[in-house]
Design a protein around this motif. Structure first.
Motif, PDB file in Angstrom:
ATOM      1  N   VAL A 372      93.666  21.579  30.446  1.00 31.40           N
ATOM      2  CA  VAL A 372      95.110  21.402  30.385  1.00 31.40           C
ATOM      3  C   VAL A 372      95.724  22.682  29.846  1.00 31.40           C
ATOM      4  O   VAL A 372      95.358  23.153  28.776  1.00 31.40           O
ATOM      5  CB  VAL A 372      95.483  20.217  29.478  1.00 31.40           C
ATOM      6  N   GLY A 373      96.652  23.272  30.597  1.00 31.29           N
ATOM      7  CA  GLY A 373      97.297  24.498  30.160  1.00 31.29           C
ATOM      8  C   GLY A 373      97.603  25.391  31.343  1.00 31.29           C
ATOM      9  O   GLY A 373      97.457  24.993  32.496  1.00 31.29           O
ATOM     10  N   PRO A 374      98.006  26.633  31.084  1.00 32.02           N
ATOM     11  CA  PRO A 374      98.298  27.571  32.181  1.00 32.02           C
ATOM     12  C   PRO A 374      97.007  28.132  32.779  1.00 32.02           C
ATOM     13  O   PRO A 374      96.753  29.343  32.767  1.00 32.02           O
ATOM     14  CB  PRO A 374      99.143  28.646  31.489  1.00 32.02           C
ATOM     15  N   ILE A 375      96.174  27.244  33.298  1.00 30.51           N
ATOM     16  CA  ILE A 375      94.866  27.633  33.819  1.00 30.51           C
ATOM     17  C   ILE A 375      95.025  28.329  35.174  1.00 30.51           C
ATOM     18  O   ILE A 375      96.033  28.176  35.857  1.00 30.51           O
ATOM     19  CB  ILE A 375      93.949  26.396  33.967  1.00 30.51           C
ATOM     20  N   THR A 376      94.004  29.077  35.560  1.00 31.94           N
ATOM     21  CA  THR A 376      94.042  29.809  36.822  1.00 31.94           C
ATOM     22  C   THR A 376      92.834  29.436  37.682  1.00 31.94           C
ATOM     23  O   THR A 376      91.794  29.009  37.154  1.00 31.94           O
ATOM     24  CB  THR A 376      94.011  31.323  36.569  1.00 31.94           C
ATOM     25  N   PRO A 377      92.933  29.611  39.001  1.00 32.10           N
ATOM     26  CA  PRO A 377      91.778  29.373  39.865  1.00 32.10           C
ATOM     27  C   PRO A 377      90.570  30.228  39.477  1.00 32.10           C
ATOM     28  O   PRO A 377      89.434  29.767  39.594  1.00 32.10           O
ATOM     29  CB  PRO A 377      92.307  29.743  41.257  1.00 32.10           C
ATOM     30  N   GLU A 378      90.812  31.426  39.012  1.00 29.81           N
ATOM     31  CA  GLU A 378      89.700  32.293  38.601  1.00 29.81           C
ATOM     32  C   GLU A 378      88.924  31.669  37.447  1.00 29.81           C
ATOM     33  O   GLU A 378      87.689  31.636  37.446  1.00 29.81           O
ATOM     34  CB  GLU A 378      90.238  33.668  38.199  1.00 29.81           C
ATOM     35  N   GLN A 379      89.639  31.142  36.452  1.00 34.72           N
ATOM     36  CA  GLN A 379      88.976  30.519  35.304  1.00 34.72           C
ATOM     37  C   GLN A 379      88.180  29.283  35.738  1.00 34.72           C
ATOM     38  O   GLN A 379      87.044  29.084  35.290  1.00 34.72           O
ATOM     39  CB  GLN A 379      90.027  30.116  34.261  1.00 34.72           C
ATOM     40  N   ILE A 380      88.778  28.464  36.585  1.00 34.90           N
ATOM     41  CA  ILE A 380      88.108  27.233  36.997  1.00 34.90           C
ATOM     42  C   ILE A 380      86.908  27.544  37.881  1.00 34.90           C
ATOM     43  O   ILE A 380      85.866  26.878  37.788  1.00 34.90           O
ATOM     44  CB  ILE A 380      89.099  26.297  37.712  1.00 34.90           C
ATOM     45  N   ALA A 381      87.012  28.537  38.741  1.00 36.22           N
ATOM     46  CA  ALA A 381      85.864  28.924  39.573  1.00 36.22           C
ATOM     47  C   ALA A 381      84.705  29.395  38.709  1.00 36.22           C
ATOM     48  O   ALA A 381      83.540  29.057  38.970  1.00 36.22           O
ATOM     49  CB  ALA A 381      86.275  30.009  40.559  1.00 36.22           C
ATOM     50  N   LEU A 382      84.998  30.163  37.660  1.00 34.71           N
ATOM     51  CA  LEU A 382      83.942  30.630  36.752  1.00 34.71           C
ATOM     52  C   LEU A 382      83.297  29.456  36.023  1.00 34.71           C
ATOM     53  O   LEU A 382      82.072  29.398  35.881  1.00 34.71           O
ATOM     54  CB  LEU A 382      84.524  31.625  35.746  1.00 34.71           C
ATOM     55  N   GLU A 383      84.122  28.492  35.585  1.00 30.26           N
ATOM     56  CA  GLU A 383      83.561  27.336  34.888  1.00 30.26           C
ATOM     57  C   GLU A 383      82.735  26.472  35.839  1.00 30.26           C
ATOM     58  O   GLU A 383      81.659  25.984  35.475  1.00 30.26           O
ATOM     59  CB  GLU A 383      84.667  26.501  34.254  1.00 30.26           C
TER      60      GLU A 383
END
Length: 428
Positions: A372-383
């Protein structure tokens, strides 16, 4: 042979609201009742009619009736916008038998109380967390013992703990055909416009980035029954202002390869996403290693299927993330106040609501990650790549989800309760 009189016929009326409830509660119970009873429309000469009444809901898409009609389960479907007129003058919507049963399966429980009183029908509520109107319920089917324990003592005899209707999903999923081999990741952008406008471009870019990091990944996008492939294309295009924030687009929709049966969405960056267009997609989802999903009923479905997930709430788009439940969601849509109240409401919910994914709400602890927050596709792809690279972590989450699921059999038990409210001559 003479035609049956009105007094000899009977209606079983489902009351529901949004796409999640229709897929996971309404359809399985309707299928089960059709197997137990001879009902119209599947048994044209039957004395029993199975009907669906949709009720007002801020989370509905407006396409629920069209989706439900494709299943061929209901003799009559009443639209949500017709609900108040139905209460005022039922005869405007055809003939209603003198006897019947109203079954609450989503929305505000008070709507089914009003409808059962207006029609003079008996009434049963399926209660996930609380039964709000036990005085006006002939029967209460509870998801868990806590629902029964909250009832005043004089009403507890009306309640049976039937279990979680979602728990039956996994047993049905095993019957479906396997996906082609590969490491499958499911993308669930939601089914409501507010979620799709964010979820589609966000997840398409995430898929592009994850495919670059992990070339062996294959992607599955189940198309919700209230959504279409054309809708997905529109939400990924310049006609959706939010899409401009993401480096992605739909290049083409390709036909299914021989032997696979799934059309493919090709992104501008060359990522291939298989489209499951025959809901419910439980069999295909159950074969995925990981799911990336918005909040909502899909988190309950994934949890019931034991599919590990990462739940996404990108707060940089709070202006459109107003698909909350109840009167607060309605308040956020008032003309002139929509943007201000919507922003304040959404921010308050994110700060104070606690858990947002159904497995976490059910467990009272963090079982699946919520981002939850100003997340980005880059962050989620890495996770996501990190989860896929550690199978033991995925298995741990899968085991936790299975531990929460409960035993199957809730749909059968609820069908027994509904049948028990029918006149004896028609329930035999």
């Amino acid at each position: 042979m003479t035609s049956p009189t009105k007094d000899q016929t009977l209606a079983v009326v489902f009351v529901s609201n949004g796409p999640g409830e229709l897929t996971t509660w309404v359809r399985p119970l309707a299928e089960r009742l059709h197997r137990r009873l001879l009902m119209r429309p599947r048994a044209p000469g039957s004395l029993v009619s199975l009907r669906l009444v949709l009720v007002p809901c801020p989370n509905a898409t407006g396409t629920e009736a069209a989706a439900a009609s494709r299943w061929g389960l209901f003799d009559r479907i009443t639209l949500a916008r017709q609900f108040w007129l139905l209460l005022l003058k039922p005869s405007r919507f055809g003939s209603w038998p003198d006897r019947g049963v109203v079954v609450f399966l989503g929305g505000d429980q008070f709507w089914s109380v009003l409808l059962s009183a207006r029609l003079g029908y008996r009434h049963i509520t399926y209660a996930e967390w609380v039964a709000r109107w036990p005085r006006w319920n002939d029967r209460i089917a509870a998801m868990a013992p806590t629902v029964r324990d909250q009832l005043p003592r004089r009403f507890r005899s009306r309640c049976r703990v039937v279990g979680d209707l979602m728990a039956d999903l996994s047993s049905h999923a095993k019957e479906e055909a396997p996906l082609p081999s590969g490491e499958w990741v499911a993308l669930l952008p939601g089914s409501k416009p507010a979620k799709l406008s964010v979820g589609v471009p966000f997840l398409l870019e995430t898929a592009d980035r994850l495919a670059a990091q992990r070339p062996g990944c294959r992607f599955l996008l189940p198309v919700a029954p209230t959504t279409s492939v054309e809708d997905l294309e529109r939400y990924a295009s310049c006609s959706n202002p939010i899409a401009a924030s993401y480096d992605t687009d739909v290049a083409s929709i390709e036909p299914a390869r021989a032997g696979e049966g799934l059309r493919r969405l090709m992104t501008r960056n060359g990522t291939e996403i298989h489209l499951q267009e025959n809901p419910p997609a439980h069999g295909a989802l159950s074969q995925c290693k990981l799911a990336l999903t918005t909040v909502g009923a899909n988190t309950a479905e994934l949890g019931a299927l034991g599919v590990p997930m990462i739940v996404l709430v990108p707060t940089q788009h709070l202006g459109v993330m107003q698909a909350w439940d109840g009167w607060l969601g309605l308040l956020a849509r008032l003309p002139g106040l929509r943007r201000l109240i919507g922003l304040l409401l959404s921010a308050w919910r994110l700060r104070n609501h606690g858990f947002m994914a159904w497995p976490n709400i059910s467990a009272g602890r963090m079982v699946v990650p919520e981002r939850v927050g100003p997340i980005t596709p880059e962050q989620i792809a890495l996770e996501a790549e990190s989860w896929l690279a550690t199978p033991e972590r995925l298995q741990g989450q899968r085991d936790d989800l299975r531990g929460l699921r409960g035993e199957p059999g809730a749909v059968r038990a609820l069908a027994e309760e509904v049948q028990g409210l029918l006149p004896l001559a028609l329930s035999d």
